[in-house]
Design a protein around this motif. Structure first.
Motif, PDB file in Angstrom:
ATOM      1  N   GLU A  18      -0.575  -0.018 -23.789  1.00  0.00           N
ATOM      2  CA  GLU A  18      -1.606  -0.715 -23.025  1.00  0.00           C
ATOM      3  C   GLU A  18      -2.977  -0.565 -23.675  1.00  0.00           C
ATOM      4  O   GLU A  18      -3.714  -1.540 -23.846  1.00  0.00           O
ATOM      5  CB  GLU A  18      -1.626  -0.172 -21.590  1.00  0.00           C
ATOM      6  N   GLN A  19      -3.318   0.660 -24.069  1.00  0.00           N
ATOM      7  CA  GLN A  19      -4.622   0.903 -24.699  1.00  0.00           C
ATOM      8  C   GLN A  19      -4.731   0.204 -26.053  1.00  0.00           C
ATOM      9  O   GLN A  19      -5.783  -0.343 -26.394  1.00  0.00           O
ATOM     10  CB  GLN A  19      -4.877   2.410 -24.833  1.00  0.00           C
ATOM     11  N   ALA A  20      -3.658   0.228 -26.834  1.00  0.00           N
ATOM     12  CA  ALA A  20      -3.672  -0.453 -28.137  1.00  0.00           C
ATOM     13  C   ALA A  20      -3.860  -1.954 -27.950  1.00  0.00           C
ATOM     14  O   ALA A  20      -4.622  -2.600 -28.682  1.00  0.00           O
ATOM     15  CB  ALA A  20      -2.380  -0.161 -28.903  1.00  0.00           C
ATOM     16  N   LEU A  21      -3.185  -2.517 -26.945  1.00  0.00           N
ATOM     17  CA  LEU A  21      -3.306  -3.950 -26.674  1.00  0.00           C
ATOM     18  C   LEU A  21      -4.717  -4.310 -26.196  1.00  0.00           C
ATOM     19  O   LEU A  21      -5.260  -5.351 -26.571  1.00  0.00           O
ATOM     20  CB  LEU A  21      -2.262  -4.392 -25.649  1.00  0.00           C
ATOM     21  N   ILE A  22      -5.317  -3.459 -25.383  1.00  0.00           N
ATOM     22  CA  ILE A  22      -6.695  -3.692 -24.924  1.00  0.00           C
ATOM     23  C   ILE A  22      -7.640  -3.705 -26.123  1.00  0.00           C
ATOM     24  O   ILE A  22      -8.502  -4.586 -26.244  1.00  0.00           O
ATOM     25  CB  ILE A  22      -7.124  -2.632 -23.887  1.00  0.00           C
ATOM     26  N   THR A  23      -7.460  -2.749 -27.023  1.00  0.00           N
ATOM     27  CA  THR A  23      -8.328  -2.666 -28.196  1.00  0.00           C
ATOM     28  C   THR A  23      -8.133  -3.876 -29.105  1.00  0.00           C
ATOM     29  O   THR A  23      -9.109  -4.452 -29.608  1.00  0.00           O
ATOM     30  CB  THR A  23      -8.061  -1.354 -28.966  1.00  0.00           C
ATOM     31  N   LEU A  24      -6.875  -4.285 -29.311  1.00  0.00           N
ATOM     32  CA  LEU A  24      -6.622  -5.485 -30.119  1.00  0.00           C
ATOM     33  C   LEU A  24      -7.215  -6.723 -29.453  1.00  0.00           C
ATOM     34  O   LEU A  24      -7.780  -7.588 -30.124  1.00  0.00           O
ATOM     35  CB  LEU A  24      -5.120  -5.665 -30.340  1.00  0.00           C
ATOM     36  N   SER A  25      -7.088  -6.797 -28.141  1.00  0.00           N
ATOM     37  CA  SER A  25      -7.646  -7.925 -27.397  1.00  0.00           C
ATOM     38  C   SER A  25      -9.162  -7.981 -27.554  1.00  0.00           C
ATOM     39  O   SER A  25      -9.729  -9.053 -27.785  1.00  0.00           O
ATOM     40  CB  SER A  25      -7.269  -7.797 -25.916  1.00  0.00           C
ATOM     41  N   ASN A  26      -9.816  -6.848 -27.424  1.00  0.00           N
ATOM     42  CA  ASN A  26     -11.269  -6.794 -27.598  1.00  0.00           C
ATOM     43  C   ASN A  26     -11.669  -7.137 -29.028  1.00  0.00           C
ATOM     44  O   ASN A  26     -12.668  -7.822 -29.253  1.00  0.00           O
ATOM     45  CB  ASN A  26     -11.813  -5.423 -27.202  1.00  0.00           C
ATOM     46  N   SER A  27     -10.891  -6.684 -29.977  1.00  0.00           N
ATOM     47  CA  SER A  27     -11.173  -6.969 -31.385  1.00  0.00           C
ATOM     48  C   SER A  27     -11.056  -8.463 -31.682  1.00  0.00           C
ATOM     49  O   SER A  27     -11.751  -8.994 -32.552  1.00  0.00           O
ATOM     50  CB  SER A  27     -10.205  -6.213 -32.300  1.00  0.00           C
ATOM     51  N   ALA A  28     -10.181  -9.129 -30.952  1.00  0.00           N
ATOM     52  CA  ALA A  28      -9.943 -10.556 -31.181  1.00  0.00           C
ATOM     53  C   ALA A  28     -11.115 -11.419 -30.735  1.00  0.00           C
ATOM     54  O   ALA A  28     -11.103 -12.637 -30.949  1.00  0.00           O
ATOM     55  CB  ALA A  28      -8.662 -10.988 -30.472  1.00  0.00           C
ATOM     56  N   LYS A  60      -1.473  -7.053 -20.678  1.00  0.00           N
ATOM     57  CA  LYS A  60      -2.397  -6.800 -21.790  1.00  0.00           C
ATOM     58  C   LYS A  60      -1.966  -7.564 -23.036  1.00  0.00           C
ATOM     59  O   LYS A  60      -2.807  -8.024 -23.816  1.00  0.00           O
ATOM     60  CB  LYS A  60      -2.507  -5.304 -22.089  1.00  0.00           C
ATOM     61  N   ALA A  61      -0.663  -7.728 -23.242  1.00  0.00           N
ATOM     62  CA  ALA A  61      -0.171  -8.528 -24.370  1.00  0.00           C
ATOM     63  C   ALA A  61      -0.572  -9.997 -24.187  1.00  0.00           C
ATOM     64  O   ALA A  61      -1.021 -10.650 -25.134  1.00  0.00           O
ATOM     65  CB  ALA A  61       1.339  -8.395 -24.501  1.00  0.00           C
ATOM     66  N   LEU A  62      -0.435 -10.499 -22.978  1.00  0.00           N
ATOM     67  CA  LEU A  62      -0.842 -11.873 -22.690  1.00  0.00           C
ATOM     68  C   LEU A  62      -2.348 -12.054 -22.895  1.00  0.00           C
ATOM     69  O   LEU A  62      -2.793 -13.059 -23.463  1.00  0.00           O
ATOM     70  CB  LEU A  62      -0.453 -12.259 -21.259  1.00  0.00           C
ATOM     71  N   ASN A  63      -3.132 -11.078 -22.469  1.00  0.00           N
ATOM     72  CA  ASN A  63      -4.583 -11.145 -22.665  1.00  0.00           C
ATOM     73  C   ASN A  63      -4.943 -11.148 -24.146  1.00  0.00           C
ATOM     74  O   ASN A  63      -5.824 -11.895 -24.576  1.00  0.00           O
ATOM     75  CB  ASN A  63      -5.283  -9.973 -21.964  1.00  0.00           C
ATOM     76  N   ALA A  64      -4.252 -10.306 -24.923  1.00  0.00           N
ATOM     77  CA  ALA A  64      -4.526 -10.253 -26.363  1.00  0.00           C
ATOM     78  C   ALA A  64      -4.172 -11.587 -27.020  1.00  0.00           C
ATOM     79  O   ALA A  64      -4.946 -12.129 -27.823  1.00  0.00           O
ATOM     80  CB  ALA A  64      -3.745  -9.102 -27.010  1.00  0.00           C
TER      81      ALA A  64
END
Length: 163
Positions: A18-28, A60-64
């Motif tokens: 979840e945290q990795a996906l949040i960070t990837l999402s923010n990075s995107a 979180k995957a969908l958000n990313a």
């Protein structure tokens, strides 16, 4: 970004995922990162998280993917997940965060008519959500339906949908 993608592949811990996906999402949020994530095969790794049984990880995957879908080249790769996203929207509890995240991704993926055909089977579900969902759900569904309705090839499918 490479380490985050590898971490996502290497762990089964939902909290870390979840945290990795949040960070990837923010990075995107930055277009240069969208290209980097795609070039590191991050789209398929993130897309693989859509089959995760933990709702927060799936959300979180969908958000990313939603953030990454702002890039045309990324959309070309993300489109392979549209059918799965539609099934997720259909099977998720009404008005839940996973359903809303899926609808947001479908909104972005339906801005152009390139992938509308992949959403045809979900039109009855969209119409059901429009009548049964909360205002937040209805707004997201309307965005998808407006995008679909802008394509003349979708008219027949929209008007014939059984609700």
């Amino acid at each position: 970004l490479q380490k985050l993608i590898h971490l996502l592949q290497a762990t089964d811990d939902p909290l870390i995922q979840e945290q990795a996906l949040i960070t990837l999402s923010n990075s995107a949020a930055f277009s240069v990162n969208q290209d980097i994530i795609r070039n590191l095969d991050g789209l398929s790794v993130i897309g693989g998280m859509l089959s995760n049984c933990v709702p927060k990880v799936k959300e979180k995957a969908l958000n990313a993917l939603n953030n990454l879908s702002m890039n045309i080249k990324n959309q070309e790769e993300i489109q392979v997940f549209i059918t799965q996203v539609c099934r997720t929207v259909e099977s998720a509890p009404l008005n839940c965060d996973v359903q809303l995240a899926g609808l947001r991704l479908l909104t972005n993926m339906s801005v152009t008519s390139d992938y509308h055909q992949k959403m045809i089977n979900s039109i009855p579900c969209f119409l059901h959500l429009l009548s049964e969902g909360t205002e937040r759900t209805q707004i997201q569904v309307l965005k998808v339906l407006v995008n679909l309705s802008a394509n003349p090839a979708m008219t027949r499918h929209l008007l014939r949908a059984q609700v």
